[in-house]
Design a protein around this motif. Sequence first.
Motif, PDB file in Angstrom:
ATOM      1  N   HIS A   1       0.830  -1.202   0.000  1.00 32.71           N
ATOM      2  CA  HIS A   1       0.000   0.000   0.000  1.00 32.71           C
ATOM      3  C   HIS A   1       0.873   1.265   0.000  1.00 32.71           C
ATOM      4  CE1 HIS A   1      -3.530   2.449   0.739  1.00 32.71           C
ATOM      5  NE2 HIS A   1      -2.945   2.995   1.794  1.00 32.71           N
ATOM      6  N   MET A   2       1.859   1.301   0.860  1.00 32.40           N
ATOM      7  CA  MET A   2       2.727   2.468   0.943  1.00 32.40           C
ATOM      8  C   MET A   2       3.530   2.656  -0.345  1.00 32.40           C
ATOM      9  SD  MET A   2       4.007   2.070   4.899  1.00 32.40           S
ATOM     10  CE  MET A   2       5.374   3.171   4.667  1.00 32.40           C
ATOM     11  N   SER A   3       4.052   1.575  -0.891  1.00 26.87           N
ATOM     12  CA  SER A   3       4.847   1.658  -2.123  1.00 26.87           C
ATOM     13  C   SER A   3       4.016   2.172  -3.285  1.00 26.87           C
ATOM     14  CB  SER A   3       5.424   0.285  -2.471  1.00 26.87           C
ATOM     15  OG  SER A   3       6.259  -0.184  -1.448  1.00 26.87           O
ATOM     16  N   THR A   4       2.802   1.654  -3.420  1.00 26.47           N
ATOM     17  CA  THR A   4       1.956   2.101  -4.525  1.00 26.47           C
ATOM     18  C   THR A   4       1.468   3.527  -4.295  1.00 26.47           C
ATOM     19  OG1 THR A   4       0.060   0.952  -3.523  1.00 26.47           O
ATOM     20  CG2 THR A   4       1.232  -0.200  -5.284  1.00 26.47           C
ATOM     21  N   ALA A   5       1.309   3.936  -3.046  1.00 22.65           N
ATOM     22  CA  ALA A   5       0.909   5.319  -2.757  1.00 22.65           C
ATOM     23  C   ALA A   5       2.024   6.281  -3.178  1.00 22.65           C
ATOM     24  CB  ALA A   5       0.589   5.493  -1.274  1.00 22.65           C
ATOM     25  N   TYR A   6       3.266   5.944  -2.839  1.00 27.21           N
ATOM     26  CA  TYR A   6       4.390   6.788  -3.249  1.00 27.21           C
ATOM     27  C   TYR A   6       4.513   6.828  -4.773  1.00 27.21           C
ATOM     28  CZ  TYR A   6       5.931   6.840   1.627  1.00 27.21           C
ATOM     29  OH  TYR A   6       6.004   7.016   2.982  1.00 27.21           O
ATOM     30  N   LEU A   7       4.298   5.684  -5.416  1.00 20.66           N
ATOM     31  CA  LEU A   7       4.378   5.632  -6.871  1.00 20.66           C
ATOM     32  C   LEU A   7       3.256   6.453  -7.511  1.00 20.66           C
ATOM     33  CD1 LEU A   7       5.819   4.598  -9.360  1.00 20.66           C
ATOM     34  CD2 LEU A   7       4.475   2.482  -9.184  1.00 20.66           C
ATOM     35  N   THR A   8       2.073   6.431  -6.916  1.00 21.71           N
ATOM     36  CA  THR A   8       0.959   7.225  -7.427  1.00 21.71           C
ATOM     37  C   THR A   8       1.317   8.705  -7.472  1.00 21.71           C
ATOM     38  OG1 THR A   8      -0.808   5.714  -6.799  1.00 21.71           O
ATOM     39  CG2 THR A   8      -1.381   8.033  -6.853  1.00 21.71           C
ATOM     40  N   ILE A   9       1.868   9.205  -6.389  1.00 21.91           N
ATOM     41  CA  ILE A   9       2.221  10.627  -6.324  1.00 21.91           C
ATOM     42  C   ILE A   9       3.360  10.937  -7.284  1.00 21.91           C
ATOM     43  CG2 ILE A   9       3.028  12.489  -4.816  1.00 21.91           C
ATOM     44  CD1 ILE A   9       0.099  11.251  -4.468  1.00 21.91           C
ATOM     45  N   THR A  10       4.332  10.052  -7.354  1.00 17.55           N
ATOM     46  CA  THR A  10       5.444  10.250  -8.284  1.00 17.55           C
ATOM     47  C   THR A  10       4.939  10.334  -9.723  1.00 17.55           C
ATOM     48  OG1 THR A  10       6.929   9.065  -6.784  1.00 17.55           O
ATOM     49  CG2 THR A  10       7.639   9.292  -9.083  1.00 17.55           C
ATOM     50  N   LEU A  11       4.066   9.434 -10.097  1.00 20.41           N
ATOM     51  CA  LEU A  11       3.525   9.431 -11.463  1.00 20.41           C
ATOM     52  C   LEU A  11       2.661  10.669 -11.725  1.00 20.41           C
ATOM     53  CD1 LEU A  11       2.624   5.641 -11.767  1.00 20.41           C
ATOM     54  CD2 LEU A  11       4.470   6.860 -12.969  1.00 20.41           C
ATOM     55  N   PHE A  12       1.905  11.098 -10.723  1.00 21.66           N
ATOM     56  CA  PHE A  12       1.072  12.291 -10.875  1.00 21.66           C
ATOM     57  C   PHE A  12       1.951  13.521 -11.103  1.00 21.66           C
ATOM     58  CE2 PHE A  12      -1.320  15.870  -8.834  1.00 21.66           C
ATOM     59  CZ  PHE A  12      -2.312  15.982  -9.797  1.00 21.66           C
ATOM     60  N   VAL A  13       2.966  13.677 -10.271  1.00 28.04           N
ATOM     61  CA  VAL A  13       3.867  14.829 -10.402  1.00 28.04           C
ATOM     62  C   VAL A  13       4.625  14.764 -11.730  1.00 28.04           C
ATOM     63  CG1 VAL A  13       5.923  15.946  -9.425  1.00 28.04           C
ATOM     64  CG2 VAL A  13       4.055  15.226  -7.921  1.00 28.04           C
ATOM     65  N   LEU A  14       5.054  13.573 -12.127  1.00 29.77           N
ATOM     66  CA  LEU A  14       5.748  13.432 -13.402  1.00 29.77           C
ATOM     67  C   LEU A  14       4.858  13.879 -14.563  1.00 29.77           C
ATOM     68  CD1 LEU A  14       8.120  12.440 -15.147  1.00 29.77           C
ATOM     69  CD2 LEU A  14       7.100  10.148 -15.040  1.00 29.77           C
ATOM     70  N   ARG A  15       3.595  13.465 -14.551  1.00 28.99           N
ATOM     71  CA  ARG A  15       2.682  13.866 -15.621  1.00 28.99           C
ATOM     72  C   ARG A  15       2.420  15.370 -15.583  1.00 28.99           C
ATOM     73  NH1 ARG A  15      -2.250  10.035 -15.027  1.00 28.99           N
ATOM     74  NH2 ARG A  15      -1.777  10.401 -12.853  1.00 28.99           N
ATOM     75  N   LEU A  16       2.312  15.946 -14.383  1.00 25.42           N
ATOM     76  CA  LEU A  16       2.147  17.399 -14.276  1.00 25.42           C
ATOM     77  C   LEU A  16       3.357  18.120 -14.869  1.00 25.42           C
ATOM     78  CD1 LEU A  16       0.749  17.884 -10.649  1.00 25.42           C
ATOM     79  CD2 LEU A  16      -0.488  18.246 -12.794  1.00 25.42           C
TER      80      LEU A  16
END
Length: 125
Positions: free
Chosen positions: A11-26
């Motif tokens: 859960h924690m790993s995928t949460a960090y990846l979610t934010i990383t991917l969101f910021v990368l797309r931004l």
Amino acid sequence: MSTYVILKTLHMSTAYLTITLFVLRLLLDAVGKPGWRQGPLRWIPHANDTVLLVAAISLLFVGGWNPLEQGWILAKIVLLLGYIAAGLFALKVTVSRPVRVVAAVLALVQVSAIFHLAMAKPLIF
């Protein structure tokens, strides 16, 4: 290793990846590189978020938590819905740039609050 620890790590790993991917797309949008919309960055966040959601629901069952009894979990769910809505506006091409910037900031503030609640788990909320 216990099921709880495995699920929490996932859960924690995928949460960090979610934010990383969101910021990368931004950032890719901000620098004028919208090509990510035709590549793997279009679908990878959705696959990751599915794993994140399954891990979160599994943690509720394994931990024996009821979101209606644990205010911090209910608050995370409400903030998550706000993050999703703001994120949609932040990444939508047809929305004006100022609205997208405000939506991106709002999404990041909400996800920061989600992370804070996850770490603090306040008893009174």
